[in-house]
Design a protein around this motif. Structure first.
Motif, PDB file in Angstrom:
ATOM      1  N   LEU A   1       0.863  -1.179   0.000  1.00  0.00           N
ATOM      2  CA  LEU A   1       0.000   0.000   0.000  1.00  0.00           C
ATOM      3  C   LEU A   1       0.899   1.228   0.000  1.00  0.00           C
ATOM      4  CD1 LEU A   1      -3.099   0.586   2.252  1.00  0.00           C
ATOM      5  CD2 LEU A   1      -1.312   2.311   2.140  1.00  0.00           C
ATOM      6  N   HIS A   2       0.728   2.083  -0.983  1.00  0.00           N
ATOM      7  CA  HIS A   2       1.557   3.280  -1.095  1.00  0.00           C
ATOM      8  C   HIS A   2       0.688   4.428  -1.596  1.00  0.00           C
ATOM      9  CE1 HIS A   2       4.190  -0.255  -1.868  1.00  0.00           C
ATOM     10  NE2 HIS A   2       4.972   0.349  -0.993  1.00  0.00           N
ATOM     11  N   GLU A   3       0.690   5.538  -0.869  1.00  0.00           N
ATOM     12  CA  GLU A   3      -0.063   6.719  -1.286  1.00  0.00           C
ATOM     13  C   GLU A   3       0.638   7.973  -0.796  1.00  0.00           C
ATOM     14  OE1 GLU A   3      -4.567   7.323  -0.916  1.00  0.00           O
ATOM     15  OE2 GLU A   3      -3.807   8.593   0.716  1.00  0.00           O
ATOM     16  N   VAL A   4       0.709   8.965  -1.660  1.00  0.00           N
ATOM     17  CA  VAL A   4       1.115  10.313  -1.259  1.00  0.00           C
ATOM     18  C   VAL A   4       0.064  11.275  -1.794  1.00  0.00           C
ATOM     19  CG1 VAL A   4       3.587   9.813  -1.168  1.00  0.00           C
ATOM     20  CG2 VAL A   4       2.563  10.593  -3.311  1.00  0.00           C
ATOM     21  N   PHE A   5      -0.122  12.392  -1.103  1.00  0.00           N
ATOM     22  CA  PHE A   5      -1.114  13.360  -1.563  1.00  0.00           C
ATOM     23  C   PHE A   5      -0.659  14.775  -1.234  1.00  0.00           C
ATOM     24  CE2 PHE A   5      -2.448  13.142   2.856  1.00  0.00           C
ATOM     25  CZ  PHE A   5      -2.896  14.435   3.127  1.00  0.00           C
ATOM     26  N   VAL A   6      -1.204  15.703  -1.975  1.00  0.00           N
ATOM     27  CA  VAL A   6      -1.043  17.128  -1.685  1.00  0.00           C
ATOM     28  C   VAL A   6      -2.425  17.765  -1.766  1.00  0.00           C
ATOM     29  CG1 VAL A   6       1.347  17.337  -2.438  1.00  0.00           C
ATOM     30  CG2 VAL A   6      -0.497  17.621  -4.106  1.00  0.00           C
ATOM     31  N   THR A   7      -2.670  18.737  -0.884  1.00  0.00           N
ATOM     32  CA  THR A   7      -3.946  19.449  -0.851  1.00  0.00           C
ATOM     33  C   THR A   7      -3.678  20.942  -0.748  1.00  0.00           C
ATOM     34  OG1 THR A   7      -5.117  17.619   0.235  1.00  0.00           O
ATOM     35  CG2 THR A   7      -6.105  19.792   0.413  1.00  0.00           C
ATOM     36  N   THR A   8      -4.435  21.701  -1.504  1.00  0.00           N
ATOM     37  CA  THR A   8      -4.378  23.148  -1.411  1.00  0.00           C
ATOM     38  C   THR A   8      -5.799  23.687  -1.521  1.00  0.00           C
ATOM     39  OG1 THR A   8      -3.313  25.154  -2.273  1.00  0.00           O
ATOM     40  CG2 THR A   8      -4.074  23.533  -3.886  1.00  0.00           C
ATOM     41  N   GLY A   9      -5.951  24.967  -1.203  1.00  0.00           N
ATOM     42  CA  GLY A   9      -7.293  25.533  -1.304  1.00  0.00           C
ATOM     43  C   GLY A   9      -7.487  26.728  -0.402  1.00  0.00           C
ATOM     44  N   SER A  10      -8.687  26.852   0.140  1.00  0.00           N
ATOM     45  CA  SER A  10      -9.072  28.020   0.931  1.00  0.00           C
ATOM     46  C   SER A  10      -8.109  28.265   2.087  1.00  0.00           C
ATOM     47  CB  SER A  10     -10.481  27.822   1.482  1.00  0.00           C
ATOM     48  OG  SER A  10     -11.424  27.691   0.442  1.00  0.00           O
ATOM     49  N   HIS A  11      -7.992  29.526   2.467  1.00  0.00           N
ATOM     50  CA  HIS A  11      -7.163  29.962   3.598  1.00  0.00           C
ATOM     51  C   HIS A  11      -5.693  29.591   3.390  1.00  0.00           C
ATOM     52  CE1 HIS A  11     -11.092  30.572   5.229  1.00  0.00           C
ATOM     53  NE2 HIS A  11     -11.319  29.297   5.478  1.00  0.00           N
ATOM     54  N   ASN A  12      -5.253  29.630   2.127  1.00  0.00           N
ATOM     55  CA  ASN A  12      -3.843  29.356   1.806  1.00  0.00           C
ATOM     56  C   ASN A  12      -3.387  28.007   2.350  1.00  0.00           C
ATOM     57  OD1 ASN A  12      -3.455  31.998   0.599  1.00  0.00           O
ATOM     58  ND2 ASN A  12      -3.418  32.825   2.681  1.00  0.00           N
ATOM     59  N   ARG A  13      -4.228  27.015   2.225  1.00  0.00           N
ATOM     60  CA  ARG A  13      -3.912  25.703   2.770  1.00  0.00           C
ATOM     61  C   ARG A  13      -2.822  25.025   1.956  1.00  0.00           C
ATOM     62  NH1 ARG A  13      -7.036  22.735   6.262  1.00  0.00           N
ATOM     63  NH2 ARG A  13      -6.471  20.541   6.515  1.00  0.00           N
TER      64      ARG A  13
END
Length: 731
Positions: free
Chosen positions: A194-206
């Motif tokens: 099992l291998h996962e990487v993620f990136v998240t961006t959005g409101s409030h300069n997240r």
């Protein structure tokens, strides 16, 4: 997950009574052999079943069919005579839940964000009108009933699921509030890569980055691992307030043979900036003010003085050994620590300064807390039969030890703050006013028997607890010592119709020792609660769905509250009663369509009180017949997700949700906080190879609303719109 087969037995007996015992699997014979003389060829067998084991957190989709939390055994939900809700990993991912509170937004009876935009700073959960205790992998965590801010708030990315057992649950878990148990089930090691990487961006300069890795460490799979982590940096909807987080959770499982499993789990989370925690007056938020509305972006504290840091970690293990198909032993051990450092400028709770409609008087407040929890739970499970009765008996004893220290400082701040034209001036330090040191111990012994007779399922459990505590506060000059002993029990009955309908009835009790004493020196009595519940569960054959409807009558006695006339002391006000209806359904209606829906009706009222009145907003008010603050009578929600699995747009999906939170009142029941309807939405695309993209909107139409009011001076705005874009890479 069956007990397996040993020795010599007929094939039919092996399949029906051994291999598939205690599972939801079924078999079908598709051939009768090759017809040749001599040795007989065993017939091919088709085995089907649901992949769902809540002990290791392997539930898939939106529908769970078992939950260890409810009985501490692998009992199907349909055979459990109490209302249980499960939020799966897939549901949390689809809804982009960034906190435990957000993950519970679509859960029946649960009010997860009573503090609105201050939920990050004070993650207080409620169920059926009472505090909902947080547990981590079946072991208790600090709650706000005994501690102020040292309340854990683990990131949900490290969780496989959240089980909510509604109502009193002391029989299995000891001292606990009657709202129930929210058991946070950690991600566990897996032998499958099992291998996962993620990136998240959005409101409030997240800006957020995370990873989730797992797999076998040895070729034979005896050692496996899981490593989950993330980093977060974001602003909030309140000016000058940030959220920052670092989270890491390693886990290793050792399985030397088919009968023995040892899993060691650890979590570490540091929040250099926890988030906002403050409030505004009712006038200008939920009530009219001649100067207009207070901005939901206003920082009522002080950007230069305020800070809020929380460190929390947990380490422990789960051990299980099966001696034979009848006997299994388990030991679960955890050591958890939550340290919280808060400095804040708060308005006085009575609202605006005398004669003003713009300016509030304020005070500086510092609070440093550390709560250390050690828990160990020992279990022995036996499966056996007496005639036509099949038993699953559980025997256990557990121990909890809590060490808590709190240092408080205060200082009056001048001048006041104009909420419509704020000017922030330097804030002086605080003077220590309290140094509280609390030690608590609890030892409990319990027994439970689950009996199956035909289509009947009967449960009975009993428990005896011994609890003691001492509360020493040298600065305020008191030392309280007390010990309590309590007997609790629960029972329930279920009937399983072939149609998948299962009516049930249950009764359960709880108790929660209180810390402190009255002004006269008398120790506080433990709060006790009892619940009557009847309901029906429905799991239609051939469909991946589960529906629960429950009616309940829940009463808590010896409810404790702060003494309005003597600072640092408490009074016990009497009895609070909650009656209501829960409806909840999880369904995968087709391969494309998933649904979660819930509705709660709650009539929560103070039915008995030993006080002639209590001081609220400078007036003496009787609590008799009043509804608790912030608790609405009606709450409803629904989430629908549709995903295409064929054609040109294969992998494309759309989700949408609606949340209705009804009106509520303040403590005096004179300030009416209106209802609100909030819309959530999602778009996601799975490339079918490695990439998964999603776009989530919460409170999509940016509805400005007040989540609750405790008094005329203490109201909380809710969260405004938030849009998050996430890219995941899996291999």
């Amino acid at each position: 997950m069956s007990t397996g087969v040993r020795g010599s037995t007929a094939l039919s007996n092996a399949l029906l009574f051994c291999l598939l015992s205690g599972t939801s699997a079924a078999y079908a014979q598709t051939s009768t052999g090759d017809g040749s003389s001599g040795a007989t060829t065993l017939p091919p067998v088709k085995v089907t079943g649901n992949r769902d084991d809540s002990r290791v957190g392997s539930a898939e989709g939106y529908v769970a069919v078992t939950a260890v939390t409810a009985t501490k055994t692998d009992t199907p939900l349909i055979e459990t005579p109490q209302s249980v809700s499960v939020v799966t990993r897939d549901q949390m991912t689809a809804q982009a839940a960034t906190s435990v509170a957000e993950a519970l937004r679509y859960t029946a009876s649960v009010l997860p964000e009573i503090r609105g935009d201050s939920t990050a700073g004070g993650p207080y959960l409620y169920s059926r009108g009472f505090v909902l205790e947080q547990f981590l992998d079946g072991t208790r965590l600090p709650s706000d009933t005994n501690f102020a801010y040292a309340v854990p708030n683990f990131d949900p990315y490290g969780l496989e699921r959240i089980d909510v057992l509604h109502g009193p649950s002391s029989v299995l878990y000891g001292q606990a509030n009657p709202g129930g148990v929210a058991n946070l089930v950690s991600k566990r090691p897996t032998t499958s890569p099992l291998h996962e990487v993620f990136v998240t961006t959005g409101s409030h300069n997240r800006a957020e980055f995370g990873f989730d890795l797992g797999g076998a460490l040895t070729q034979d799979g005896t050692l496996s691992y899981r490593l989950t982590g993330l980093g977060l940096d974001a602003d909030t909807q309140v000016n000058g307030v940030k959220q920052e987080r670092v989270y890491i959770a390693p886990a290793v499982t050792w399985k030397p043979d088919a009968n023995t499993t040892l899993t060691v789990l650890a979590k570490y989370q540091r929040d250099p900036d926890v988030g906002y925690y403050n409030y505004v007056p009712a006038s200008g938020s939920v009530l009219d003010n001649p100067n207009g509305k207070i901005s939901s972006h206003l920082n009522v504290g002080d950007p230069d003085f305020d800070h809020h840091t929380r460190n929390q970690y947990s380490v422990g293990y789960d051990f299980e050994h099966r001696f034979n198909p009848a006997w299994t032993v388990r030991q679960n051990l955890r050591y958890s620590v939550v340290s919280d450092d808060l400095a804040n400028v708060f308005p006085f709770a009575n609202g605006y300064a005398a004669g003003s409609t713009t300016t509030v008087n304020r005070y500086a407040f510092t609070n440093a807390e550390t709560a250390k929890f050690f828990t160990v739970d020992n279990q022995a499970q036996a499966k056996f039969s007496t005639g036509t009765l099949a038993h699953t008996a559980l025997f256990g004893f557990d121990f909890q030890r809590v060490l808590f220290n709190q240092t408080v400082g205060t200082n009056f701040v001048e001048p006041g703050l104009n909420l419509f034209n704020p000017v922030y001036l330097p804030i002086a330090g605080t003077t220590a006013t309290s140094n509280d040191m609390i030690r608590m111990k609890q030892f409990g012994a319990y027994a439970q028997d689950q009996i199956a007779y035909g289509k009947w399922r009967f449960l009975i459990g009993v428990r005896e607890d011994w609890a003691s505590s001492d509360d020493n506060n040298p600065l305020q000059g008191y030392l309280h010592e007390q010990s309590e002993r309590a007997f609790t029990w629960r029972t329930g009955l279920v009937y399983l119709f072939d149609s998948g309908i299962a009516p049930y009835a249950s009764y359960s009790k709880s108790f929660d020792p209180q810390i402190g004493a009255t002004f006269s020196g008398a120790p506080l009595n433990p709060t006790t609660a009892e619940q009557y519940e009847i309901g029906v569960k429905y799991q239609p054959p051939g469909y991946n769905s589960f529906i629960t409807a429950a009616l309940f009558d829940l009463r808590e006695r010896n409810v404790a509250s702060s003494d309005p006339d003597h600072f640092g002391y408490s009074v016990q006000i009497g009895q609070v009663r909650a009656r209501g209806l829960d409806l909840e359904g999880h369904a995968s209606l087709t391969d494309n369509l998933d649904l979660v829906a819930s509705y709660t009706y709650l009539n929560n009222v103070t039915t008995q009180t030993s006080l002639t009145g209590t001081t609220i907003d400078g007036a003496t008010v009787s609590l008799q017949g009043l509804e608790p603050w912030g608790i609405p009578r009606h709450v409803a929600s629904a989430w629908l997700d549709y995903t295409l699995h064929a054609g040109t747009f294969r992998g494309l999906g759309f989700g949408g949700g609606v949340r209705y939170i009804g009106a509520s009142y303040d403590q005096t029941n004179t300030i009416h906080v209106g209802s609100r309807t909030l819309i959530d939405a999602a778009v996601h695309y799975d490339t079918g190879a490695h990439w998964l993209f999603s776009l989530n909107g919460k409170n999509l139409f940016n509805r400005t609303f007040v989540a609750s009011c405790q008094s005329s001076g203490v109201c909380n705005y809710g969260d405004g719109v938030e849009v998050l874009a996430t890219a995941r890479y899996r291999w």
